[in-house]
Every structure is written in C-alpha cells, then in structure tokens.
Scaffold this motif. Structure first.
Motif, short mmCIF file in Angstrom:
data_model
loop_
_atom_site.label_atom_id
_atom_site.label_comp_id
_atom_site.label_asym_id
_atom_site.label_seq_id
_atom_site.Cartn_x
_atom_site.Cartn_y
_atom_site.Cartn_z
N ALA A 118 17.51 -2.68 45.28
CA ALA A 118 17.95 -1.44 45.92
C ALA A 118 19.45 -1.35 45.79
CB ALA A 118 17.54 -1.44 47.40
N MET A 119 19.97 -0.16 46.00
CA MET A 119 21.42 0.00 46.01
C MET A 119 21.80 0.87 47.19
SD MET A 119 22.36 2.81 43.10
CE MET A 119 23.94 3.04 43.84
N GLY A 120 23.01 0.68 47.64
CA GLY A 120 23.56 1.47 48.72
C GLY A 120 25.06 1.45 48.60
N ASN A 121 25.72 2.12 49.53
CA ASN A 121 27.18 2.08 49.51
C ASN A 121 27.73 2.07 50.92
OD1 ASN A 121 28.15 4.83 50.35
ND2 ASN A 121 26.81 5.42 48.67
N THR A 122 28.96 1.65 51.02
CA THR A 122 29.57 1.48 52.32
C THR A 122 30.07 2.79 52.93
OG1 THR A 122 31.67 0.92 51.26
CG2 THR A 122 30.22 -0.92 51.87
N LEU A 123 30.13 3.86 52.15
CA LEU A 123 30.54 5.15 52.70
C LEU A 123 29.42 5.78 53.52
CD1 LEU A 123 32.63 7.43 52.95
CD2 LEU A 123 31.64 8.41 50.87
N THR A 124 28.25 5.91 52.89
CA THR A 124 27.13 6.55 53.59
C THR A 124 26.36 5.55 54.45
OG1 THR A 124 25.55 6.16 51.80
CG2 THR A 124 26.83 8.22 51.72
N GLY A 125 26.44 4.26 54.08
CA GLY A 125 25.69 3.24 54.81
C GLY A 125 24.19 3.37 54.61
N GLN A 126 23.79 3.99 53.50
CA GLN A 126 22.38 4.22 53.24
C GLN A 126 21.94 3.44 52.01
OE1 GLN A 126 20.29 6.23 55.23
NE2 GLN A 126 22.08 6.04 56.52
N ALA A 127 20.75 2.85 52.08
CA ALA A 127 20.17 2.11 50.96
C ALA A 127 19.00 2.90 50.39
CB ALA A 127 19.68 0.74 51.44
N GLN A 128 18.78 2.74 49.10
CA GLN A 128 17.64 3.40 48.46
C GLN A 128 17.08 2.49 47.37
OE1 GLN A 128 19.48 6.99 47.08
NE2 GLN A 128 20.09 6.09 45.15
N PRO A 129 15.77 2.57 47.14
CA PRO A 129 15.17 1.75 46.08
C PRO A 129 15.80 2.10 44.73
CG PRO A 129 13.48 2.78 47.45
CD PRO A 129 14.79 3.39 47.83
N LEU A 130 15.99 1.10 43.89
CA LEU A 130 16.56 1.33 42.56
C LEU A 130 15.54 1.03 41.46
CD1 LEU A 130 19.07 2.06 40.86
CD2 LEU A 130 19.74 -0.34 40.98
N THR A 131 15.03 -0.19 41.42
CA THR A 131 14.10 -0.57 40.37
C THR A 131 13.40 -1.87 40.74
OG1 THR A 131 13.85 -0.82 37.97
CG2 THR A 131 15.74 -1.92 38.99
N VAL A 132 12.47 -2.26 39.90
CA VAL A 132 11.77 -3.53 40.04
C VAL A 132 11.80 -4.24 38.69
CG1 VAL A 132 9.54 -4.64 40.49
CG2 VAL A 132 10.25 -2.68 41.86
#
Length: 131
Positions: free
Chosen positions: A18-32
């Motif tokens: 998964a990836m996320g960022n420190t600005l939004t503080g939101q994570a989302q699935p990226l790949t497997v």
C-alpha cells in the motif's frame, strides 16, 4: 514537505503493498507481488521504490492475540531487515494482530493489498505529526 510511505503485508506466497502520504494521512492499496523467489520480489519492490520514492517503509508484524511471537513474526521481521539493507530506507514494524479483525479471513490478491493499506493506515494514524 510531503513524504510518501509504503506499507507491506508480508506473506510467503504474496506481499501486499500500500502507499500513503504524510499530507493526507491516508493509505490506499497499491499492488500485490506474487513472485515466490526473493530476487524477483525485491526487483519489483525496487522498481516501485524508484517510481514512488517513499521516505519510509512500514511492515506489518503478525503476532498471536496474546502478543506472543510465531514463525510469521520472525519472517516479517527478517523481511523488514532485508528491505532496510537493500534500499537504505527507514523501516518500521507495526503490530498487525488487530488489523486482522477487519480483514476477511479468505486471503487473495485484493485482500493482501487492502491488508497492507490497513497496516499503513494504522501507522499514519499513530504518527500523524511525522512531518
């Protein structure tokens, strides 16, 4: 400054990312990653790191409900150490035993990436002011 953060749900057959960022503080699935051999796994991870340039990596650390370690705890820790050694990025372990409560028990590609997002979201929530 906004930092990209990767989260990993390590498994013997698959690794959810998964990836996320420190600005939004939101994570989302990226790949497997489904590759079994380490060379292929780390080549793919290296390509993703090159593309997204994360500032840090987060790896889920599985444990028994009482907190006791088991075989996958040690494997996940070893994977985290390998990530740090290969990519020279900070790597943090996150207790993932409670994240499994919101993940269906049937494993699969989509679930593995979602599990990685839950692990990463837990980290981002716990470190809301890391910038």
């Amino acid at each position: 400054m906004v930092d990209i953060v990767f989260g990993f749900d390590f498994g013997v057959k698959r690794i959810g990312i998964a990836m996320g960022n420190t600005l939004t503080g939101q994570a989302q699935p990226l790949t497997v990653i489904k590759a079994i051999d380490n060379a292929t796994r780390f080549r793919i991870i290296g390509e993703l790191i090159e593309q997204w340039r994360p500032a840090r990596l987060v790896v889920g650390e599985p444990r028994h409900p009482d907190g006791a370690e088991h075989e996958m705890t040690l494997r996940s820790r070893r994977f985290a150490n390998q990530l740090h050694g290969r990519f020279n990025l900070p790597v943090e372990l996150v207790d993932e035993r409670y994240s499994s409560a919101v993940i269906p028990q049937k494993r699969g590609e989509i679930i593995d990436a979602k599990a990685a997002a839950i692990i990463l979201q837990q980290y981002l929530d716990d470190h809301a002011n890391i910038n």
